[in-house]
Every structure is written in C-alpha cells, then in structure tokens.
Design a protein around this motif. Structure first.
Motif, PDB file in Angstrom:
ATOM      1  N   GLU A 231     -19.543  -1.166   6.821  1.00 57.44           N
ATOM      2  CA  GLU A 231     -20.824  -1.875   6.897  1.00 57.44           C
ATOM      3  C   GLU A 231     -21.936  -0.863   7.106  1.00 57.44           C
ATOM      4  O   GLU A 231     -21.829   0.038   7.938  1.00 57.44           O
TER       5      GLU A 231
ATOM      6  N   HIS B 198     -18.305  -0.699  11.864  1.00 57.65           N
ATOM      7  CA  HIS B 198     -18.337  -2.141  12.074  1.00 57.65           C
ATOM      8  C   HIS B 198     -18.110  -2.352  13.546  1.00 57.65           C
ATOM      9  O   HIS B 198     -17.894  -1.387  14.277  1.00 57.65           O
TER      10      HIS B 198
ATOM     11  N   HIS C  34     -24.529  -5.865   3.035  1.00 54.93           N
ATOM     12  CA  HIS C  34     -24.334  -4.866   4.092  1.00 54.93           C
ATOM     13  C   HIS C  34     -22.858  -4.542   4.278  1.00 54.93           C
ATOM     14  O   HIS C  34     -22.510  -3.462   4.718  1.00 54.93           O
ATOM     15  N   HIS C  35     -21.973  -5.482   3.961  1.00 57.34           N
ATOM     16  CA  HIS C  35     -20.532  -5.187   3.974  1.00 57.34           C
ATOM     17  C   HIS C  35     -20.141  -4.569   2.628  1.00 57.34           C
ATOM     18  O   HIS C  35     -20.597  -5.041   1.586  1.00 57.34           O
TER      19      HIS C  35
ATOM     20  N   ALA D 201     -15.068  -9.078   7.450  1.00 56.94           N
ATOM     21  CA  ALA D 201     -15.515  -9.572   8.756  1.00 56.94           C
ATOM     22  C   ALA D 201     -16.470 -10.754   8.577  1.00 56.94           C
ATOM     23  O   ALA D 201     -17.039 -10.951   7.508  1.00 56.94           O
ATOM     24  N   GLU D 202     -16.644 -11.509   9.641  1.00 56.43           N
ATOM     25  CA  GLU D 202     -17.565 -12.657   9.644  1.00 56.43           C
ATOM     26  C   GLU D 202     -17.333 -13.585   8.449  1.00 56.43           C
ATOM     27  O   GLU D 202     -18.265 -14.059   7.819  1.00 56.43           O
TER      28      GLU D 202
HETATM   29 MN    MN Z   1     -20.422  -7.419   9.700  1.00 57.22          MN
END
Ligand code: MN
Length: 498
Positions: A335, A352, A450-451, A305-306
C-alpha cells in the motif's frame, strides 16, 4: 510457495503437402529438433510437447480441440515452417480457447549462400508462411503473442519463457477463488467492484463467509498444533520483545499461529486460494490477522486488506505466474503510504498496517507485538522487515463502472536512507518510473488504487499481455511515460474499451 502443476505447452508446426513427402519429413524433423533444443535450454519453465505437422483443416481443428480438453496443456505455440494456407486454420482457431504464441522463427539461422536453391527456399519459408498465418489470426481478432527470432537465441527462449508465465496466469485465473471474511471497508470506493463482471472476465469466484465461521475454525485448532507452530516461528524469526513480558509475548504470537492454522484449514477445506480480511469486522478473532496472513501469503495465498478482493485475486495470480522461478525475489500486497519528497531521494514508502508478504524481505525477519489503533482487538503479532532492492512492478486493477482497467507501474525499489526504529511494520520503498512526479500523476490520472499487487519477478509486458488475454484495458507507466501521451492513451482507450 507451492508450485503450480506441471503444465505443458504444445508445439504445432504448420505446413502443406504441395512440396511432397520428402519436404514434410524435413519439416517434422526440424520442428522436433527445435522442441528438443528448447526443452534442453533450461530456460523454459515448462515442457514443450511436439505435435505432428498440421496440414489439413480436420487435423488442425482436432488438435486445437484436444489442446482445449487437455488439462495439462496451458497453451499452444504455432510456427509455419513452410507456407500453410491459412483458411485451413480458421475452424481450429475459432474453437481454440487457450493462450496462443506465434513463434516466428526459421530452422536455419543463416542463408546458405553457396547452396541455396529453389527447393531450399520452398522448404524454409516461414518469412512468408508466418505472414499468411498472422493475417488470419489478426483478421479473426484473436489475442496472441508474437515472438520473432532464431529459436536458438537465448533472448528468444527467454521471451517464450516469459510468455509461458503469462499463459499460466491466464489459465489459472479461472481457478482463483477468493474468500471474503468481510465486505470492503465502509465508504471506500476503489476497493469496490463488480464481482459478476470479474467472474465473466477473469473467471474469479468471490464468496463471502461470516467472520465467525472462520473464527470457529480458528478456535478448533488444538493447543499442541498451535504451540508447535509457535516453536517454528521462534526458530525461524528474531523475537523483538522490546520490554514486553516473554510469556505474554508468546501468548500474543500463539494467537496468530492459531489463526494461521485455522485459516489455512478453512481455506483448504473450502478450496479458496485467496482471502480478504477487514479490521472493522473481526468477530470472535482475538487479533487482526497479521503474522498469520503474512505466512499464508508466503505459502502462495492471495491477500487483500479491508475487503479488497481484486488485490487478493491479483496477488494470487501473480504468485502463480512466478511459481517455481529460480531466485524469485517475491510478490506481495502493498500500500502506498507516505512520500519522501526530498530532491534526488524521492520515493513512496510502501507498507500496510500488518500484512506484507515476507517473500519480498531482505535481511532479518522479526516478530513484534505492538498496539494497533485499528480493529479494537489485542496487540497483534506481525513480521517486520525491509525489502529487496531492484526493479519491480506495482499493479492496480480498478473497476471503472463499465470496464476493468489494469494499471501497471514499473518501479525501482531502494533502501530507505535511515532505519525507522519506531515503525512496527514491514516496508518497501520505491521510486516509480519515469520519476515520482510523472509516475504518481499518471497513476492518479488512471485511477490507480492505494493497494497494489507488487512483484519483483514479473514484467510490465507480462502483465499487459495478461490483461490483453483477459480482454481488458491495461496501461503501463514506465520509463517512456509522459503525461501528455498518457492522457491521450487514456482517451483513446476509452473509445476502444466501451
Ligand atoms: Mn489498506
């Protein structure tokens, strides 16, 4: 998920001609029996292929080069049945480029006390032949796995099986191509990284496409294809309307079905096996891909993600490593969100905003449509579930500027104490080993993100071996971790990996 191709592993037995043809016949016979029994065990995920006994420089070099060239060969298992002068192995080993296992075994399990003589000892001398071979592999600095024990022992067979999955992760790494439909999130540090170095180290290709190019592919998916997939969703998952109008709900779900099909076609056409999205860069997409990404992850695609391409590649590799595994419990991006700090009930709630892979689910999987403050699009449909209990590993690959570090935390997944009726996303909950406090402190000291790329089906040993094969640093946070030793390990590693 789709299984990886039917890789094979070569079994190469070392010997010499000092003890005559009779002895060499027995060597060949013994190694053939071992290969047959390993294949019959039902424990190995891939077939072992017997190769003629290696006794000369020329044959060893030729065999290793054939292994390099054979696309189905994912690694070589070596065993020195008798003494095999190790200078014979130098050229072959120098040119060999695939995973290597040194199976340190011998044909007989027990010393034949009543009949043992010098002939028997000369024929069955892996105890010193394997040391001669081990010396040269160590001297050459070649990364390999050593597994010791009788070949019929279930534990030995399981360790070979486990290494085979690591080898698949090594071999497949250079075939991972990550599609970025967005850059990483503005100002975020840990999801950044050196993509050129990642290609040098891991073989990953990480390419960007404008989001609207993939949005066009989504727009091109026909209404009938979309509706057929929505029907499949409605058959397979529980529908949680929660007061929403059924027709409006279905329209929202259809947006995700169209995204799933459009993304999948685009990824297949362009040969990508992992994808990153970003809620801040959605172009013409009507919703942040939620349910669509969850389904693609379940099919075996990596996801971050991101814009987190490192996690996307790691999820893909870890899915490949578990491919075809009986009773697999699942692999997903997760996450770290929020803690439970109540004594005796400590843990980290994993989730998430949408994109957790349903392979880790336990119990019913439901579709919800809920507003999402991120992304500025219509309410995305997503799959909601809770996850399985049991041990797993969370991994984080970070770029320290001069090198990569793989952080591996052994965790124990648990059920949360109470339902969380207002939380509209899939969740997992785990307590890191050795406990939340030491685990989280060590993770932060190591620079873990964090991921994470999480799996129930792989071990810290497998992932650390994978990192070794890639030539990068890895640290394991597990039952034995203490902060003092862990800090020292990080310092020592800084001296080694420069
Ligand atoms: Mn994230």
């Amino acid at each position: 998920m789709k299984a990886v191709k039917s890789y094979k592993f070569w079994f190469c037995t070392g010997s010499q001609d000092l003890y005559g043809d009779e002895c060499l016949k027995k060597v060949a016979k013994h190694s053939q029996i071992i290969v047959e029994e390993l294949n019959k065990s039902g424990i190995l995920p891939f077939e072992v292929v017997w190769k003629p006994t290696l006794i000369t420089n020329e044959l060893i070099r030729k065999t290793f080069n054939e292994a390099n060239m054979d696309e189905d060969c994912a690694g070589v298992i070596t065993w020195m049945h008798t003494f095999s002068p190790a200078k014979s192995w130098i050229l072959g080993l120098q040119e060999y480029r695939k995973p290597l296992l040194h199976l340190h075994t011998q044909f007989n399990e027990e010393i034949p006390y009543d009949t043992i003589d010098m002939d028997f000892m000369n024929e069955n001398q892996a105890a010193h032949g394997d040391r001669e071979y081990g010396y040269i592999v160590s001297r050459m600095g070649i990364e390999r796995k050593v597994v010791m024990g009788h070949w019929s022992d279930k534990n030995v067979q399981e360790r070979i099986a486990s290494w085979m999955r690591t080898a698949i992760g090594v071999i497949e790494s250079s075939h991972v191509r990550v599609m970025r439909v967005a850059d990483n999130m503005r100002n975020v540090a840990v999801t950044e990284g050196d993509k050129v170095e990642a290609q040098l180290k891991f073989g990953w290709e990480v390419d960007t496409y404008p989001v609207n190019e993939i949005a066009e592919a989504v727009g091109a998916v026909s209404e009938s294809d979309t509706n057929a997939l929505v029907d499949e969703y409605y058959d397979k998952y529980e529908i949680l309307l929660e007061g929403r109008d059924p027709a409006e709900f279905r329209r929202h779900v259809a947006v995700q079905a169209q995204i799933e099909l459009g993304f999948e076609r685009f990824l297949e056409e362009k040969n990508y096996q992992a994808i990153v999205t970003h809620f801040g860069d959605l172009g013409a997409l009507k919703q942040l891909p939620g349910l669509a990404i969850q389904r693609l992850e379940e099919k075996g695609y990596g996801f971050g993600a991101e814009g987190d391409w490192k996690v996307a590649a790691m999820v893909r590799i870890m899915k490949l490593m578990t491919s075809g595994m009986k009773d697999a419990k699942g692999t997903s991006m997760l996450e770290d969100y929020t803690y439970n700090l109540v004594k005796g009930k400590e843990g980290i709630l994993q989730a998430h905003m949408l994109e957790i892979c349903p392979s880790i689910a336990e119990g019913p999987i439901s579709i919800k449509c809920q507003p999402l403050s991120m992304g500025d699009r219509e309410d995305p449909a997503r799959l909601v579930f809770t996850s399985k209990e049991g041990p797993g590993i969370a991994t984080s690959l970070v770029d320290l500027g001069t090198r990569f570090r793989l952080i591996i935390n052994e965790v124990d997944c648990k059920k949360v104490e109470k339902p969380m009726p207002k939380l509209p996303v899939a969740t997992n909950f785990w307590e890191p080993r050795p406990n939340l406090y030491t685990g989280a402190e060590a993770w932060i000291l190591a620079g873990g993100a964090h991921h994470t790329a999480f799996s129930y089906d792989l071990t810290s040993e497998q992932m650390a071996d994978w990192a070794d094969a890639m030539g990068i640093e890895s640290v394991i946070i597990g039952a034995d971790t203490t902060i003092r030793n862990f800090k020292n390990e990080l310092k020592w590693n800084a001296a080694v990996y420069r």
